[in-house]
Design a protein around this motif. Structure first.
Motif, PDB file in Angstrom:
ATOM      1  N   ILE A 156       0.881  -0.888   0.319  1.00  0.00           N
ATOM      2  CA  ILE A 156       0.150   0.047  -0.081  1.00  0.00           C
ATOM      3  C   ILE A 156       0.649   1.510   0.095  1.00  0.00           C
ATOM      4  O   ILE A 156       0.589   2.537  -0.622  1.00  0.00           O
ATOM      5  N   SER A 157       2.403   1.199   0.617  1.00  0.00           N
ATOM      6  CA  SER A 157       3.118   2.475   1.125  1.00  0.00           C
ATOM      7  C   SER A 157       3.558   2.572  -0.681  1.00  0.00           C
ATOM      8  O   SER A 157       3.995   3.470  -1.034  1.00  0.00           O
ATOM      9  N   ASN A 158       3.947   1.069  -1.702  1.00  0.00           N
ATOM     10  CA  ASN A 158       4.658   1.353  -2.500  1.00  0.00           C
ATOM     11  C   ASN A 158       3.656   1.959  -3.163  1.00  0.00           C
ATOM     12  O   ASN A 158       4.029   2.932  -4.032  1.00  0.00           O
ATOM     13  N   ARG A 159       2.506   1.268  -3.399  1.00  0.00           N
ATOM     14  CA  ARG A 159       1.424   2.251  -4.869  1.00  0.00           C
ATOM     15  C   ARG A 159       1.674   3.964  -4.065  1.00  0.00           C
ATOM     16  O   ARG A 159       1.743   4.316  -5.250  1.00  0.00           O
ATOM     17  N   ALA A 160       1.373   4.425  -2.679  1.00  0.00           N
ATOM     18  CA  ALA A 160       0.365   4.842  -2.292  1.00  0.00           C
ATOM     19  C   ALA A 160       1.981   6.631  -3.379  1.00  0.00           C
ATOM     20  O   ALA A 160       2.282   7.698  -3.603  1.00  0.00           O
ATOM     21  N   ILE A 161       3.178   6.234  -2.792  1.00  0.00           N
ATOM     22  CA  ILE A 161       4.318   6.714  -2.677  1.00  0.00           C
ATOM     23  C   ILE A 161       4.219   7.108  -4.303  1.00  0.00           C
ATOM     24  O   ILE A 161       4.932   8.300  -4.773  1.00  0.00           O
ATOM     25  N   TYR A 162       4.589   5.903  -5.413  1.00  0.00           N
ATOM     26  CA  TYR A 162       4.739   5.865  -6.614  1.00  0.00           C
ATOM     27  C   TYR A 162       3.785   6.726  -7.176  1.00  0.00           C
ATOM     28  O   TYR A 162       3.600   7.368  -7.987  1.00  0.00           O
ATOM     29  N   THR A 163       1.753   6.719  -6.956  1.00  0.00           N
ATOM     30  CA  THR A 163       1.063   7.706  -6.755  1.00  0.00           C
ATOM     31  C   THR A 163       1.706   9.413  -7.228  1.00  0.00           C
ATOM     32  O   THR A 163       1.770   9.939  -7.728  1.00  0.00           O
ATOM     33  N   ASP A 164       2.076   9.553  -5.962  1.00  0.00           N
ATOM     34  CA  ASP A 164       2.229  10.450  -5.430  1.00  0.00           C
ATOM     35  C   ASP A 164       3.629  11.241  -5.973  1.00  0.00           C
ATOM     36  O   ASP A 164       3.599  12.228  -6.066  1.00  0.00           O
ATOM     37  N   LYS A 165       4.743  10.719  -5.570  1.00  0.00           N
ATOM     38  CA  LYS A 165       6.162  11.199  -6.015  1.00  0.00           C
ATOM     39  C   LYS A 165       6.562  11.176  -7.709  1.00  0.00           C
ATOM     40  O   LYS A 165       6.947  11.388  -8.121  1.00  0.00           O
ATOM     41  N   VAL A 166       6.073   9.351  -7.907  1.00  0.00           N
ATOM     42  CA  VAL A 166       6.817   9.212  -9.154  1.00  0.00           C
ATOM     43  C   VAL A 166       5.717   8.973  -9.805  1.00  0.00           C
ATOM     44  O   VAL A 166       6.042  10.000 -11.807  1.00  0.00           O
ATOM     45  N   ARG A 167       4.654   8.727 -10.120  1.00  0.00           N
ATOM     46  CA  ARG A 167       3.717   9.019 -11.154  1.00  0.00           C
ATOM     47  C   ARG A 167       4.053  10.715 -12.204  1.00  0.00           C
ATOM     48  O   ARG A 167       3.264  11.795 -11.584  1.00  0.00           O
ATOM     49  N   ASN A 168       3.200  10.522 -13.667  1.00  0.00           N
ATOM     50  CA  ASN A 168       3.229  11.761 -14.205  1.00  0.00           C
ATOM     51  C   ASN A 168       2.112  12.027 -13.237  1.00  0.00           C
ATOM     52  O   ASN A 168       0.960  11.981 -14.579  1.00  0.00           O
ATOM     53  N   LYS A 169       1.437  13.873 -13.846  1.00  0.00           N
ATOM     54  CA  LYS A 169       0.550  14.313 -12.493  1.00  0.00           C
ATOM     55  C   LYS A 169      -0.407  14.691 -13.782  1.00  0.00           C
ATOM     56  O   LYS A 169      -1.581  14.600 -13.048  1.00  0.00           O
ATOM     57  N   ARG A 170      -0.113  14.373 -14.951  1.00  0.00           N
ATOM     58  CA  ARG A 170      -1.116  14.774 -16.425  1.00  0.00           C
ATOM     59  C   ARG A 170      -1.609  13.406 -16.907  1.00  0.00           C
ATOM     60  O   ARG A 170      -2.022  13.224 -17.186  1.00  0.00           O
ATOM     61  N   TYR A 171      -0.262  12.562 -16.799  1.00  0.00           N
ATOM     62  CA  TYR A 171      -0.743  11.653 -17.773  1.00  0.00           C
ATOM     63  C   TYR A 171      -0.479  10.234 -16.956  1.00  0.00           C
ATOM     64  O   TYR A 171       0.451   9.808 -15.823  1.00  0.00           O
ATOM     65  N   TRP A 172      -1.115   9.519 -16.742  1.00  0.00           N
ATOM     66  CA  TRP A 172      -1.356   8.044 -15.987  1.00  0.00           C
ATOM     67  C   TRP A 172      -0.697   6.765 -15.608  1.00  0.00           C
ATOM     68  O   TRP A 172       0.685   6.670 -14.504  1.00  0.00           O
ATOM     69  N   ASN A 173      -0.246   6.897 -17.304  1.00  0.00           N
ATOM     70  CA  ASN A 173       0.450   5.828 -17.053  1.00  0.00           C
ATOM     71  C   ASN A 173       2.301   6.309 -17.928  1.00  0.00           C
ATOM     72  O   ASN A 173       2.549   5.482 -18.027  1.00  0.00           O
ATOM     73  N   LYS A 174       2.479   7.225 -17.469  1.00  0.00           N
ATOM     74  CA  LYS A 174       3.516   7.797 -17.577  1.00  0.00           C
ATOM     75  C   LYS A 174       3.879   7.891 -16.048  1.00  0.00           C
ATOM     76  O   LYS A 174       3.516   8.162 -15.419  1.00  0.00           O
ATOM     77  N   ARG A 175       5.576   7.930 -16.254  1.00  0.00           N
ATOM     78  CA  ARG A 175       6.435   8.498 -15.089  1.00  0.00           C
ATOM     79  C   ARG A 175       7.419   9.524 -15.079  1.00  0.00           C
ATOM     80  O   ARG A 175       7.556   9.580 -16.143  1.00  0.00           O
ATOM     81  N   ILE A 176       7.833   9.795 -13.757  1.00  0.00           N
ATOM     82  CA  ILE A 176       8.381  11.019 -14.044  1.00  0.00           C
ATOM     83  C   ILE A 176       9.889  10.024 -13.686  1.00  0.00           C
ATOM     84  O   ILE A 176       9.945  10.133 -12.933  1.00  0.00           O
ATOM     85  N   TYR A 177      10.994  10.392 -14.556  1.00  0.00           N
ATOM     86  CA  TYR A 177      12.085  10.619 -14.495  1.00  0.00           C
ATOM     87  C   TYR A 177      12.868  11.830 -13.414  1.00  0.00           C
ATOM     88  O   TYR A 177      12.977  12.572 -13.877  1.00  0.00           O
ATOM     89  N   GLY A 178      13.826  11.260 -12.914  1.00  0.00           N
ATOM     90  CA  GLY A 178      14.601  11.903 -11.854  1.00  0.00           C
ATOM     91  C   GLY A 178      14.264  12.658 -10.860  1.00  0.00           C
ATOM     92  O   GLY A 178      14.466  13.852 -10.979  1.00  0.00           O
ATOM     93  N   VAL A 179      13.247  11.776 -10.566  1.00  0.00           N
ATOM     94  CA  VAL A 179      12.993  12.185  -8.661  1.00  0.00           C
ATOM     95  C   VAL A 179      13.604  12.714  -8.189  1.00  0.00           C
ATOM     96  O   VAL A 179      14.236  11.331  -7.880  1.00  0.00           O
ATOM     97  N   VAL A 180      13.739  13.517  -7.137  1.00  0.00           N
ATOM     98  CA  VAL A 180      14.978  13.339  -6.258  1.00  0.00           C
ATOM     99  C   VAL A 180      15.254  12.566  -5.361  1.00  0.00           C
ATOM    100  O   VAL A 180      13.321  13.215  -4.403  1.00  0.00           O
ATOM    101  N   GLY A 181      15.293  11.695  -4.406  1.00  0.00           N
ATOM    102  CA  GLY A 181      15.064  11.538  -3.425  1.00  0.00           C
ATOM    103  C   GLY A 181      14.698  10.096  -3.822  1.00  0.00           C
ATOM    104  O   GLY A 181      14.619   9.521  -2.526  1.00  0.00           O
TER     105      GLY A 181
END
Length: 192
Positions: A156-181
Motif C-alpha cells: 500500500i505504501s509503495n502504491r501511494a508513494i509511486y502515485t504521489d511522487k513518481v507518477r506523471n500528474k498529467r498522464y497516468w501511464n507515464k512516470r516522472i524520471y529523475g525524481v530527487v530522493g
C-alpha cells in the motif's frame, strides 16, 4: 517695311476712313481675342472637369479600397478568433479526456488496494480459523499475521508513494524520471 507701307496708306486716308478702318480692326481684334479666350477657357474648363472627374474616380477607388481593406481585416480577425477558439476547444476536450483517464485509472488503483485489503482479511480469517481448529500453532499464526501485515503495509505504501511522487500528474501511464530522493530506478539521489 510693312510698318512703313501701313503708315503711308494710313496717312493717305481721310479721318472718317481712318475711324472706320480702326473701328473695324478693333472689332475684328476684339472678336478674335474673345474667340481665342472662349476657346482657351473652354479647353481649360474641359481639362478642369476631366481632372475633377478623375479626382472623384480616384477618391471613390480609394474609399472602396479602404472599405475592402477593412472587410478583409475584419474577416482575418474573425478567422483568427475562430481558429483560436477551435484550438482552445480541442485543447479543453483533450485535457478533459486526460482527466477522465487519470480519474478512471486512479479508481482502478484504489480498487486494487481494496482488493489487497480484502484478500488479506480473508487470509487472516483463514489463519484464525486454522488456529482455532488447531491445525497450526499460535507461534506460526503470529509469524504469518506479521508477514501478511508487513507485506500489506509495503504494498500500500509503495502504491501511494509511486502515485504521489513518481507518477506523471498529467498522464497516468507515464512516470516522472529523475525524481530527487526516489529509490526507484532512474531516481536522482540527493548529494550528501
Amino acid at each position: 517695311m510693312a510698318d512703313a507701307a501701313l503708315n503711308t496708306a494710313f496717312g493717305q486716308m481721310s479721318a472718317t476712313d481712318r475711324t472706320t478702318y480702326l473701328s473695324g480692326q478693333a472689332t475684328n481684334l476684339q472678336s478674335t481675342l474673345t474667340g481665342k479666350f472662349a476657346d482657351s477657357f473652354g479647353q481649360s474648363l474641359a481639362s478642369t472637369q476631366n481632372t475633377a472627374r478623375n479626382f472623384d474616380i480616384m477618391t471613390n477607388y480609394t474609399t472602396q479600397s479602404n472599405n475592402l481593406n477593412t472587410v478583409v481585416r475584419d474577416l482575418e480577425g474573425t478567422q483568427s478568433f475562430n481558429l483560436s477558439t477551435a484550438k482552445r476547444n480541442a485543447d479543453t476536450a483533450q485535457r478533459n479526456q486526460e482527466i477522465k483517464e487519470w480519474y478512471y485509472n486512479n479508481k482502478l488503483d484504489t480498487l486494487f488496494v481494496f482488493q489487497l485489503i480484502f484478500i488479506s482479511l480473508c487470509l487472516l480469517a483463514a489463519i484464525a480459523f486454522a488456529a482455532k481448529m488447531g491445525f497450526i500453532s499460535n507461534t506460526i499464526v503470529g509469524i504469518l499475521i506479521g508477514i501478511e501485515i508487513v507485506v500489506m503495509i509495503l504494498l500500500i505504501s509503495n502504491r501511494a508513494i509511486y502515485t504521489d511522487k513518481v507518477r506523471n500528474k498529467r498522464y497516468w501511464n507515464k512516470r516522472i524520471y529523475g525524481v530527487v530522493g526516489s529509490s526507484l530506478p532512474g531516481g536522482i539521489q540527493k548529494c550528501k
